[in-house]
Motif scaffolding. Structure first.
Motif, PDB file in Angstrom:
ATOM      1  N   ASP A   1      -7.118 -10.718  -7.714  1.00 54.79           N
ATOM      2  CA  ASP A   1      -7.146  -9.103  -6.826  1.00 54.79           C
ATOM      3  C   ASP A   1      -8.113  -8.486  -6.923  1.00 54.79           C
ATOM      4  OD1 ASP A   1      -6.297  -5.907  -6.869  1.00 54.79           O
ATOM      5  OD2 ASP A   1      -4.341  -6.862  -5.934  1.00 54.79           O
TER       6      ASP A   1
ATOM      7  N   ILE B   1      -5.913  -2.964 -10.786  1.00 53.85           N
ATOM      8  CA  ILE B   1      -4.511  -3.443 -10.762  1.00 53.85           C
ATOM      9  C   ILE B   1      -4.538  -5.423 -11.634  1.00 53.85           C
ATOM     10  CG2 ILE B   1      -3.135  -4.808  -8.777  1.00 53.85           C
ATOM     11  CD1 ILE B   1      -3.351  -2.701  -8.367  1.00 53.85           C
TER      12      ILE B   1
ATOM     13  N   LEU C   1      -1.605  -5.828 -14.527  1.00 52.98           N
ATOM     14  CA  LEU C   1      -0.800  -6.977 -14.337  1.00 52.98           C
ATOM     15  C   LEU C   1      -0.708  -7.969 -15.406  1.00 52.98           C
ATOM     16  CD1 LEU C   1      -1.833  -8.052 -10.862  1.00 52.98           C
ATOM     17  CD2 LEU C   1       0.607  -7.514 -11.413  1.00 52.98           C
TER      18      LEU C   1
ATOM     19  N   ASP D   1      -3.413 -11.250  -4.770  1.00 51.79           N
ATOM     20  CA  ASP D   1      -2.994 -10.428  -3.318  1.00 51.79           C
ATOM     21  C   ASP D   1      -3.885 -10.721  -2.085  1.00 51.79           C
ATOM     22  OD1 ASP D   1      -3.748  -7.844  -2.368  1.00 51.79           O
ATOM     23  OD2 ASP D   1      -5.751  -7.621  -3.008  1.00 51.79           O
TER      24      ASP D   1
ATOM     25  N   LEU E   1       1.149 -10.846  -3.359  1.00 54.96           N
ATOM     26  CA  LEU E   1       1.518  -9.454  -3.767  1.00 54.96           C
ATOM     27  C   LEU E   1       0.906  -8.728  -2.794  1.00 54.96           C
ATOM     28  CD1 LEU E   1       0.105  -9.311  -7.422  1.00 54.96           C
ATOM     29  CD2 LEU E   1       1.982  -9.470  -6.723  1.00 54.96           C
ATOM     30  N   THR E   2       2.124  -7.794  -2.083  1.00 54.71           N
ATOM     31  CA  THR E   2       1.165  -6.662  -0.946  1.00 54.71           C
ATOM     32  C   THR E   2       2.010  -5.605  -1.261  1.00 54.71           C
ATOM     33  OG1 THR E   2       1.391  -6.920   1.311  1.00 54.71           O
ATOM     34  CG2 THR E   2       3.475  -7.723   0.631  1.00 54.71           C
ATOM     35  N   THR E   3       1.855  -4.873   0.035  1.00 54.27           N
ATOM     36  CA  THR E   3       1.883  -3.353   0.675  1.00 54.27           C
ATOM     37  C   THR E   3       3.384  -4.108   2.189  1.00 54.27           C
ATOM     38  OG1 THR E   3      -0.105  -2.880   1.710  1.00 54.27           O
ATOM     39  CG2 THR E   3       0.694  -2.156  -0.835  1.00 54.27           C
TER      40      THR E   3
ATOM     41  N   LYS F   1       3.669  -4.438  -4.582  1.00 54.42           N
ATOM     42  CA  LYS F   1       2.690  -4.153  -5.483  1.00 54.42           C
ATOM     43  C   LYS F   1       3.255  -2.738  -6.609  1.00 54.42           C
ATOM     44  CE  LYS F   1      -1.773  -5.539  -4.175  1.00 54.42           C
ATOM     45  NZ  LYS F   1      -3.426  -5.183  -4.278  1.00 54.42           N
TER      46      LYS F   1
ATOM     47  N   LEU G   1       8.542  -7.731 -11.932  1.00 54.19           N
ATOM     48  CA  LEU G   1       7.532  -8.446 -11.981  1.00 54.19           C
ATOM     49  C   LEU G   1       7.227  -9.910 -12.793  1.00 54.19           C
ATOM     50  CD1 LEU G   1       4.553  -9.775 -11.136  1.00 54.19           C
ATOM     51  CD2 LEU G   1       3.844  -8.230 -12.755  1.00 54.19           C
TER      52      LEU G   1
END
Length: 214
Positions: free
Chosen positions: A4, A9, A13, A50, A77-79, A100, A107
């Motif tokens: 990422d 972030i 993580l 990401d 991993l996204t939005t 995310k 997770l």
């Protein structure tokens, strides 16, 4: 491994993962090119990738890694604003995706599920992704579907609607072990690697259509 471009972030993580005694972060990458090189060097079991990264995006990096021998399992991993990339990620062969903003326990559970060889679809995103990219006339039914028994077609349909093995077992009034056997046969007969590919196949083949009752 974590990939990422945002330091906060990555730190978050890592913190979540390394609070678990059986999990370890073997490396961090800040862009797609670094992710590919680092994964080849450290050989992680799972990569948290990401999608939006500089130099090489997560989708292209995943494609490169999944084309190598004994590739890692990849969780994207996204939005919500990257639906097009998510659908492409499923077709490339990512093992699943998470938002995310998913809670830490989700997770951790996702990492364990994917590391065990299963696939993960976040129900908060799956319907929107599939609906957006299957809103076209139903395609001609693939002949490969004729390889499946009526019960295997039922199982594939329920998988595509986001049902877990336990939920499928309850719907069909059979044991969970029986469902696992049916899932394995579906994947074998259709030459699919995992549950994610099965879901994509079910929609792209027209077996299940977006908006159908579940």
């Amino acid at each position: 491994m974590v990939a990422d471009d945002q330091a906060m972030i990555r730190a978050g993580l890592r913190l979540v993962v390394e609070t678990e005694p059986d999990l370890q972060v073997v490396g961090e990458a800040t862009d797609g090119l670094e992710a590919v090189a680092l994964a080849r060097r450290t050989r992680p079991d799972v990569v948290l990738m990401d999608i939006a990264m500089p130099r090489l995006d997560g989708l292209a990096a995943a494609r490169e890694l999944l084309a190598t021998p004994a590739p890692p399992r990849i969780i994207m991993l996204t939005t919500f604003d990257t639906d097009d990339n998510l659908y492409a990620a499923l077709r490339v062969g990512a093992s699943g995706f998470l938002l995310k903003v998913s809670p830490p326990e989700q997770l951790v559970a996702a990492i364990r599920v994917v590391a065990a060889g299963e696939a993960l679809l976040d129900p908060a995103v799956t319907t929107r992704v599939i609906a957006t990219f299957t809103a076209q006339p139903p395609p001609r039914r693939p002949v490969e579907l004729d390889r499946l028994t009526p019960r295997e077609l039922e199982v594939l349909t329920l998988m595509a609607r986001g049902r877990s093995n336990a939920e499928i077992a309850a719907a069909l009034v059979v044991g969970e072990a029986t469902v696992k056997t049916h899932v394995a046969r579906v994947l074998m007969k259709l030459d699919l690697r995992d549950r994610v590919q099965a879901v994509v196949y079910a929609y792209e083949s027209g077996l299940v259509r977006a908006g159908q009752a579940s």
